[in-house]
Design a protein around this motif. Structure first.
Motif, PDB file in Angstrom:
ATOM      1  N   GLU A   1       0.859  -1.187   0.000  1.00 55.62           N
ATOM      2  CA  GLU A   1       0.000   0.000   0.000  1.00 55.62           C
ATOM      3  C   GLU A   1       0.891   1.231   0.000  1.00 55.62           C
ATOM      4  O   GLU A   1       1.824   1.349   0.808  1.00 55.62           O
ATOM      5  CB  GLU A   1      -0.915   0.031   1.221  1.00 55.62           C
ATOM      6  CG  GLU A   1      -1.828   1.249   1.234  1.00 55.62           C
ATOM      7  CD  GLU A   1      -2.753   1.253   2.444  1.00 55.62           C
ATOM      8  OE1 GLU A   1      -3.622   2.140   2.503  1.00 55.62           O
ATOM      9  OE2 GLU A   1      -2.600   0.384   3.314  1.00 55.62           O
TER      10      GLU A   1
ATOM     11  N   GLU B   1      -0.557   7.966   1.233  1.00 61.81           N
ATOM     12  CA  GLU B   1      -0.541   9.360   0.822  1.00 61.81           C
ATOM     13  C   GLU B   1       0.219  10.185   1.856  1.00 61.81           C
ATOM     14  O   GLU B   1       1.172  10.876   1.551  1.00 61.81           O
ATOM     15  CB  GLU B   1      -1.969   9.879   0.665  1.00 61.81           C
ATOM     16  CG  GLU B   1      -2.748   9.217  -0.453  1.00 61.81           C
ATOM     17  CD  GLU B   1      -2.264   9.659  -1.817  1.00 61.81           C
ATOM     18  OE1 GLU B   1      -1.589  10.709  -1.896  1.00 61.81           O
ATOM     19  OE2 GLU B   1      -2.547   8.969  -2.797  1.00 61.81           O
TER      20      GLU B   1
ATOM     21  N   GLY C   1      -4.083   4.803   0.733  1.00 66.54           N
ATOM     22  CA  GLY C   1      -3.524   5.101  -0.566  1.00 66.54           C
ATOM     23  C   GLY C   1      -3.769   3.962  -1.543  1.00 66.54           C
ATOM     24  O   GLY C   1      -4.728   3.184  -1.387  1.00 66.54           O
ATOM     25  N   LEU C   2      -2.924   3.833  -2.548  1.00 71.14           N
ATOM     26  CA  LEU C   2      -3.048   2.758  -3.524  1.00 71.14           C
ATOM     27  C   LEU C   2      -2.661   1.442  -2.865  1.00 71.14           C
ATOM     28  O   LEU C   2      -1.606   1.326  -2.241  1.00 71.14           O
ATOM     29  CB  LEU C   2      -2.148   3.040  -4.727  1.00 71.14           C
ATOM     30  CG  LEU C   2      -2.407   4.355  -5.468  1.00 71.14           C
ATOM     31  CD1 LEU C   2      -1.378   4.551  -6.570  1.00 71.14           C
ATOM     32  CD2 LEU C   2      -3.809   4.386  -6.040  1.00 71.14           C
ATOM     33  N   ARG C   3      -3.523   0.433  -3.023  1.00 70.47           N
ATOM     34  CA  ARG C   3      -3.273  -0.847  -2.369  1.00 70.47           C
ATOM     35  C   ARG C   3      -3.601  -1.987  -3.320  1.00 70.47           C
ATOM     36  O   ARG C   3      -4.510  -1.894  -4.123  1.00 70.47           O
ATOM     37  CB  ARG C   3      -4.133  -0.988  -1.115  1.00 70.47           C
ATOM     38  CG  ARG C   3      -3.962  -2.327  -0.417  1.00 70.47           C
ATOM     39  CD  ARG C   3      -5.061  -2.577   0.591  1.00 70.47           C
ATOM     40  NE  ARG C   3      -4.907  -1.756   1.774  1.00 70.47           N
ATOM     41  CZ  ARG C   3      -5.667  -1.882   2.864  1.00 70.47           C
ATOM     42  NH1 ARG C   3      -6.631  -2.790   2.878  1.00 70.47           N
ATOM     43  NH2 ARG C   3      -5.478  -1.115   3.907  1.00 70.47           N
ATOM     44  N   GLY C   4      -2.809  -3.041  -3.249  1.00 73.60           N
ATOM     45  CA  GLY C   4      -3.080  -4.222  -4.059  1.00 73.60           C
ATOM     46  C   GLY C   4      -1.976  -5.247  -3.928  1.00 73.60           C
ATOM     47  O   GLY C   4      -0.983  -5.044  -3.208  1.00 73.60           O
TER      48      GLY C   4
ATOM     49  N   TYR D   1       6.290   0.041 -15.091  1.00 78.01           N
ATOM     50  CA  TYR D   1       5.177  -0.043 -14.152  1.00 78.01           C
ATOM     51  C   TYR D   1       5.298  -1.273 -13.259  1.00 78.01           C
ATOM     52  O   TYR D   1       5.889  -2.294 -13.632  1.00 78.01           O
ATOM     53  CB  TYR D   1       3.830  -0.118 -14.900  1.00 78.01           C
ATOM     54  CG  TYR D   1       3.498   1.102 -15.713  1.00 78.01           C
ATOM     55  CD1 TYR D   1       3.046   2.270 -15.112  1.00 78.01           C
ATOM     56  CD2 TYR D   1       3.615   1.077 -17.098  1.00 78.01           C
ATOM     57  CE1 TYR D   1       2.731   3.382 -15.873  1.00 78.01           C
ATOM     58  CE2 TYR D   1       3.305   2.196 -17.863  1.00 78.01           C
ATOM     59  CZ  TYR D   1       2.864   3.340 -17.241  1.00 78.01           C
ATOM     60  OH  TYR D   1       2.555   4.442 -17.997  1.00 78.01           O
TER      61      TYR D   1
ATOM     62  N   GLU E   1      -6.104  -5.130  -7.241  1.00 77.55           N
ATOM     63  CA  GLU E   1      -6.827  -4.634  -6.084  1.00 77.55           C
ATOM     64  C   GLU E   1      -7.561  -5.773  -5.397  1.00 77.55           C
ATOM     65  O   GLU E   1      -8.200  -6.606  -6.043  1.00 77.55           O
ATOM     66  CB  GLU E   1      -7.803  -3.537  -6.492  1.00 77.55           C
ATOM     67  CG  GLU E   1      -7.103  -2.283  -7.005  1.00 77.55           C
ATOM     68  CD  GLU E   1      -8.068  -1.148  -7.235  1.00 77.55           C
ATOM     69  OE1 GLU E   1      -8.063  -0.194  -6.444  1.00 77.55           O
ATOM     70  OE2 GLU E   1      -8.826  -1.217  -8.219  1.00 77.55           O
TER      71      GLU E   1
ATOM     72  N   GLY F   1     -13.524  -1.382  -6.344  1.00 77.83           N
ATOM     73  CA  GLY F   1     -12.287  -1.634  -7.067  1.00 77.83           C
ATOM     74  C   GLY F   1     -11.895  -3.092  -7.133  1.00 77.83           C
ATOM     75  O   GLY F   1     -10.835  -3.418  -7.677  1.00 77.83           O
TER      76      GLY F   1
ATOM     77  N   LEU G   1      -4.092  -2.007 -10.961  1.00 81.72           N
ATOM     78  CA  LEU G   1      -3.496  -0.685 -11.008  1.00 81.72           C
ATOM     79  C   LEU G   1      -2.098  -0.803 -11.591  1.00 81.72           C
ATOM     80  O   LEU G   1      -1.343  -1.696 -11.205  1.00 81.72           O
ATOM     81  CB  LEU G   1      -3.405  -0.073  -9.603  1.00 81.72           C
ATOM     82  CG  LEU G   1      -4.716   0.167  -8.851  1.00 81.72           C
ATOM     83  CD1 LEU G   1      -4.407   0.583  -7.412  1.00 81.72           C
ATOM     84  CD2 LEU G   1      -5.529   1.255  -9.540  1.00 81.72           C
TER      85      LEU G   1
ATOM     86  N   VAL H   1       1.168   1.183 -11.491  1.00 81.74           N
ATOM     87  CA  VAL H   1       1.799   2.265 -10.734  1.00 81.74           C
ATOM     88  C   VAL H   1       3.199   2.500 -11.283  1.00 81.74           C
ATOM     89  O   VAL H   1       3.994   1.549 -11.384  1.00 81.74           O
ATOM     90  CB  VAL H   1       1.866   1.908  -9.237  1.00 81.74           C
ATOM     91  CG1 VAL H   1       2.449   3.077  -8.439  1.00 81.74           C
ATOM     92  CG2 VAL H   1       0.485   1.530  -8.713  1.00 81.74           C
TER      93      VAL H   1
END
Length: 205
Positions: free
Chosen positions: A132, A135, A141-144, A153, A158, A164, A169, A171
């Protein structure tokens, strides 16, 4: 009187004069640039010692000064050879603008490639780990789950039970070195966002 003296010279010498005179002027321009650079270096050294400037600042000022002096000398020399200074300046600014745009366009890709090498060597996470990107502090924040790492990338699947779920994602790899990272072991599933206050124990990195 100078015109009369030239008229008295043999015709074959006139062609040599058309080469020798601009050549002499170019040599004088280069000599003046060298002397100006030498004088500027001594002046910068004196200023650096007087005001105790950092050596890096003095060296940087030397390089900038040398570039400007020799660039001006080159423009003057080309102008003496018959090349228009306006055309040269237009071409230089055009190439500089294109080079700057190309550099900034490629910078993000190059930074992601470099960060990929860091990810593969420092191993902040591995395939199938749950991560994760925070922020700030405890803000979600972004998690997966990490399912793929390529040169640009990192793909996260997710795992939340919300809207989601089932999506992925992509990243940019440079983002992992700009934010705090929370990581779970490969087989441990993190708690869905917003469910409970207790979280799984992150792996100590």
């Amino acid at each position: 009187m100078g015109v009369r003296l030239i008229d008295r010279l043999p015709p074959w010498l006139h062609e040599w004069l058309d080469i020798v005179v601009p050549g002499g002027q170019i040599l004088l321009i280069l000599l003046a640039a060298w002397l100006l650079r030498l004088l500027g270096r001594r002046l910068l050294d004196r200023v650096g010692r007087r005001y105790t400037l950092p050596p890096e600042a003095v060296v940087g000022a030397r390089r900038v000064m040398t570039f400007l002096i020799y660039a001006a000398a080159l423009l003057l020399a080309l102008e003496r050879m018959g090349v228009s200074g306006t055309v040269l300046w237009t071409a230089f600014t055009g190439f500089a603008a294109v080079g700057a745009v190309a550099f900034f366009a490629a910078w993000s890709v190059l930074s992601n490639i470099f960060c990929t090498m860091l990810i593969l060597t420092t191993r902040p996470f591995r395939l199938y780990d749950h991560v994760e990107l925070l922020e700030n502090g405890e803000k979600p924040g972004l998690r997966g789950q990490v399912v793929d790492i390529n040169l640009v990338y990192t793909t996260l699947r997710e795992t939340d039970d919300g809207d989601g779920a089932g999506t992925v994602l992509q990243v940019p790899n440079s983002l992992f070195f700009q934010r705090a990272l929370r990581r779970w072991r490969g087989g441990a599933l993190p708690e869905p966002k917003g469910v409970g206050a207790k979280r799984g124990d992150p792996l100590d990195v």
